[in-house]
Write an enzyme that holds these catalytic residues in place. Sequence first.
Site, PDB file in Angstrom:
ATOM      1  N   PHE A 131      43.108  23.076  14.533  1.00 21.00           N
ATOM      2  CA  PHE A 131      42.250  23.030  15.712  1.00 21.00           C
ATOM      3  C   PHE A 131      42.287  24.396  16.407  1.00 21.00           C
ATOM      4  O   PHE A 131      43.361  24.977  16.555  1.00 21.00           O
ATOM      5  CB  PHE A 131      42.784  21.937  16.643  1.00 21.00           C
ATOM      6  CG  PHE A 131      41.843  21.512  17.723  1.00 21.00           C
ATOM      7  CD1 PHE A 131      40.667  20.852  17.417  1.00 21.00           C
ATOM      8  CD2 PHE A 131      42.139  21.761  19.050  1.00 21.00           C
ATOM      9  CE1 PHE A 131      39.799  20.442  18.413  1.00 21.00           C
ATOM     10  CE2 PHE A 131      41.276  21.358  20.057  1.00 21.00           C
ATOM     11  CZ  PHE A 131      40.099  20.701  19.734  1.00 21.00           C
ATOM     12  N   ASP A 210      50.491  18.518  14.235  1.00 21.32           N
ATOM     13  CA  ASP A 210      49.624  18.053  15.310  1.00 21.32           C
ATOM     14  C   ASP A 210      48.983  16.750  14.849  1.00 21.32           C
ATOM     15  O   ASP A 210      48.221  16.724  13.877  1.00 21.32           O
ATOM     16  CB  ASP A 210      48.561  19.104  15.646  1.00 21.32           C
ATOM     17  CG  ASP A 210      47.794  18.732  16.917  1.00 21.32           C
ATOM     18  OD1 ASP A 210      47.608  17.522  17.171  1.00 21.32           O
ATOM     19  OD2 ASP A 210      47.375  19.656  17.639  1.00 21.32           O
ATOM     20  N   TYR A 235      44.206  10.625  24.078  1.00 22.44           N
ATOM     21  CA  TYR A 235      42.888  10.152  24.506  1.00 22.44           C
ATOM     22  C   TYR A 235      41.919   9.908  23.351  1.00 22.44           C
ATOM     23  O   TYR A 235      40.788   9.522  23.577  1.00 22.44           O
ATOM     24  CB  TYR A 235      42.256  11.108  25.527  1.00 22.44           C
ATOM     25  CG  TYR A 235      42.293  12.582  25.128  1.00 22.44           C
ATOM     26  CD1 TYR A 235      41.407  13.080  24.194  1.00 22.44           C
ATOM     27  CD2 TYR A 235      43.217  13.443  25.687  1.00 22.44           C
ATOM     28  CE1 TYR A 235      41.442  14.408  23.830  1.00 22.44           C
ATOM     29  CE2 TYR A 235      43.264  14.780  25.340  1.00 22.44           C
ATOM     30  CZ  TYR A 235      42.375  15.258  24.400  1.00 22.44           C
ATOM     31  OH  TYR A 235      42.440  16.567  24.034  1.00 22.44           O
ATOM     32  N   LYS A 236      42.367  10.126  22.102  1.00 27.04           N
ATOM     33  CA  LYS A 236      41.494   9.860  20.957  1.00 27.04           C
ATOM     34  C   LYS A 236      41.742   8.430  20.471  1.00 27.04           C
ATOM     35  O   LYS A 236      41.389   7.486  21.174  1.00 27.04           O
ATOM     36  CB  LYS A 236      41.728  10.934  19.896  1.00 27.04           C
ATOM     37  CG  LYS A 236      41.242  12.306  20.396  1.00 27.04           C
ATOM     38  CD  LYS A 236      41.612  13.470  19.513  1.00 27.04           C
ATOM     39  CE  LYS A 236      41.101  14.764  20.149  1.00 27.04           C
ATOM     40  NZ  LYS A 236      41.702  15.960  19.558  1.00 27.04           N
ATOM     41  N   ARG A 385      29.928  14.440  13.172  1.00 22.69           N
ATOM     42  CA  ARG A 385      31.171  13.692  12.927  1.00 22.69           C
ATOM     43  C   ARG A 385      30.998  12.252  13.356  1.00 22.69           C
ATOM     44  O   ARG A 385      30.563  11.973  14.465  1.00 22.69           O
ATOM     45  CB  ARG A 385      32.327  14.281  13.738  1.00 22.69           C
ATOM     46  CG  ARG A 385      32.925  15.530  13.205  1.00 22.69           C
ATOM     47  CD  ARG A 385      34.260  15.819  13.865  1.00 22.69           C
ATOM     48  NE  ARG A 385      34.280  15.570  15.301  1.00 22.69           N
ATOM     49  CZ  ARG A 385      35.344  15.778  16.066  1.00 22.69           C
ATOM     50  NH1 ARG A 385      36.472  16.206  15.540  1.00 22.69           N
ATOM     51  NH2 ARG A 385      35.290  15.553  17.354  1.00 22.69           N
TER      52      ARG A 385
HETATM   53  C1  LIG Z   1      42.027  17.019  20.407  1.00 24.92           C
HETATM   54  C2  LIG Z   1      42.996  18.004  19.866  1.00 24.92           C
HETATM   55  C3  LIG Z   1      43.707  18.852  20.719  1.00 24.92           C
HETATM   56  C4  LIG Z   1      43.442  18.830  22.177  1.00 24.92           C
HETATM   57  O1  LIG Z   1      44.298  19.630  22.925  1.00 24.92           O
HETATM   58  P1  LIG Z   1      44.252  19.494  24.517  1.00 24.92           P
HETATM   59  O2  LIG Z   1      45.343  20.371  24.977  1.00 24.92           O
HETATM   60  O3  LIG Z   1      44.404  18.064  24.855  1.00 24.92           O
HETATM   61  O4  LIG Z   1      42.905  19.961  24.973  1.00 24.92           O
HETATM   62  C5  LIG Z   1      44.642  19.710  20.146  1.00 24.92           C
HETATM   63  N1  LIG Z   1      44.842  19.746  18.815  1.00 24.92           N
HETATM   64  C6  LIG Z   1      44.164  18.936  17.965  1.00 24.92           C
HETATM   65  C7  LIG Z   1      44.433  18.980  16.504  1.00 24.92           C
HETATM   66  C8  LIG Z   1      43.208  18.059  18.476  1.00 24.92           C
HETATM   67  O5  LIG Z   1      42.520  17.266  17.632  1.00 24.92           O
END
Ligand SMILES: *Cc1c(COP(=O)(O)O)cnc(C)c1O
Length: 425
Positions: A131, A210, A235-236, A385
């Site tokens: 990410f 992650d 939150y996912k 997606r």
């Molecule tokens: C959604 C997501 C994040 C989000 O990071 P935030 O600090 O909550 O904005 C980070 N890494 C991955 C792999 C994600 O899918």
Amino acid sequence: MTALFFEPGRAFAQSLDSNDPLKSFRDEFIISDPSLIYMDGNSLGRLPRRAIDRVNDVVNKEWGERLIRSWGEGWFSAPQRIGEKIGQLVGAAPGQVVVSDSTSVDLFKAVMAALDLLPERFKIVTDSFNFPSDLYVLQGCASLLNGKHIIQVVPSEDTITPDLPALYDAIDESTALVTLSHVGFKSGYLYDAAEITRRAHQAGALVLWDLSHSAGALPVSLDEWQADLAVGCTYKYLNGGPGAPAYIYVHRSLQEHMRSPIWGWFGDQRPFAFDLDYLPDAGIKRFQCGTPPILSMLAIEPGLDLLLEAGIHRLREKSMALSSYLIALFDTTLAPLGFVLGSPRQLEQRGSHVSIRHPEGYRINRALIEDLGVLPDFREPDNIRLGLAPLYTSYEDIYETIERIRSAVAGKLYLKYPAIRQKVT
Ligand SMILES: *Cc1c(COP(=O)(O)O)cnc(C)c1O
């Protein structure tokens, strides 16, 4: 597997739904507009009904009536209590997961702690599927440490599967840390985390996963993999609500040897001693920092309870059936319209979202959102997606999504939208 052979037509989708052992969980969520198809639970999970009551109680009773007494009546221990529930979902024995900060901040803490532990090593290995925020955090860490580290971002040849031989080649005696997203946010590729962790350990490196796109949708076995560190958002697939705090896992054997780069009073052994010198907690609590966001933290718990009730293996089973069904419909209905699949075809390499790609993907996505009552999301350059949240995504949702995408393209509905990108996609 629930179903290996798929028939065309809505009736088949409906029969899969009526045989779905998890079907009752859909009623646990607010679905205010039944005609709206939600395919973005991998970005922001739906609102659990129970979370509304919980938040009401927290605001009216715990904050409104109990006031500061609530710290001693469950608030202070919430980061660990909720951390333990997340731990059950990610295969972590108690005492290794705590809820705190955001994923990006937790990643920062974990990366700095890992690099601090192996000061002789200078390489960080990751790949182009990670990410972007994770890559930015790595760049920031390297910059803070005065450019001593190099970050090797292993590219992918086909943009759907990682180049594993190149990844394994990159991990060597100079590697301090290997960090990857367990499921890639674009193609949805699911890594063999046990194998990668094993290879990294063989070279003496630490591993940081992650889990943002995997936890809550498929089994994660941090202890069994012998992972060193992990972070993830809530939150996912965990349905914790927008901006809900994240979690961090540190393997028990490493906790007392690792330092958080942010020494705050919530990480101290005795925060209410108000001692002038920092003395880190012996366990996972040392990775907390300051006062947690209680309102959004407590809202995470009802969604976790639902996932634990459903059971992660049943959730994975359904998720695999959903994505297989989606791909079967994709092949017959969307491939002839110029779409290509942007996700792995092999089940064991696939997380819980499916990307479909089209040169006009961006405009098609807008037509879906604005005209056709489907909410997917778009990831550059051409990925639409489709997130499959096994607690509440139905087979009919998928049938209907494919139908609406077909109509958007066949009827050229997307032509009315410009190809210029909007801010949030
Ligand atoms: C959604 C997501 C994040 C989000 O990071 P935030 O600090 O909550 O904005 C980070 N890494 C991955 C792999 C994600 O899918």
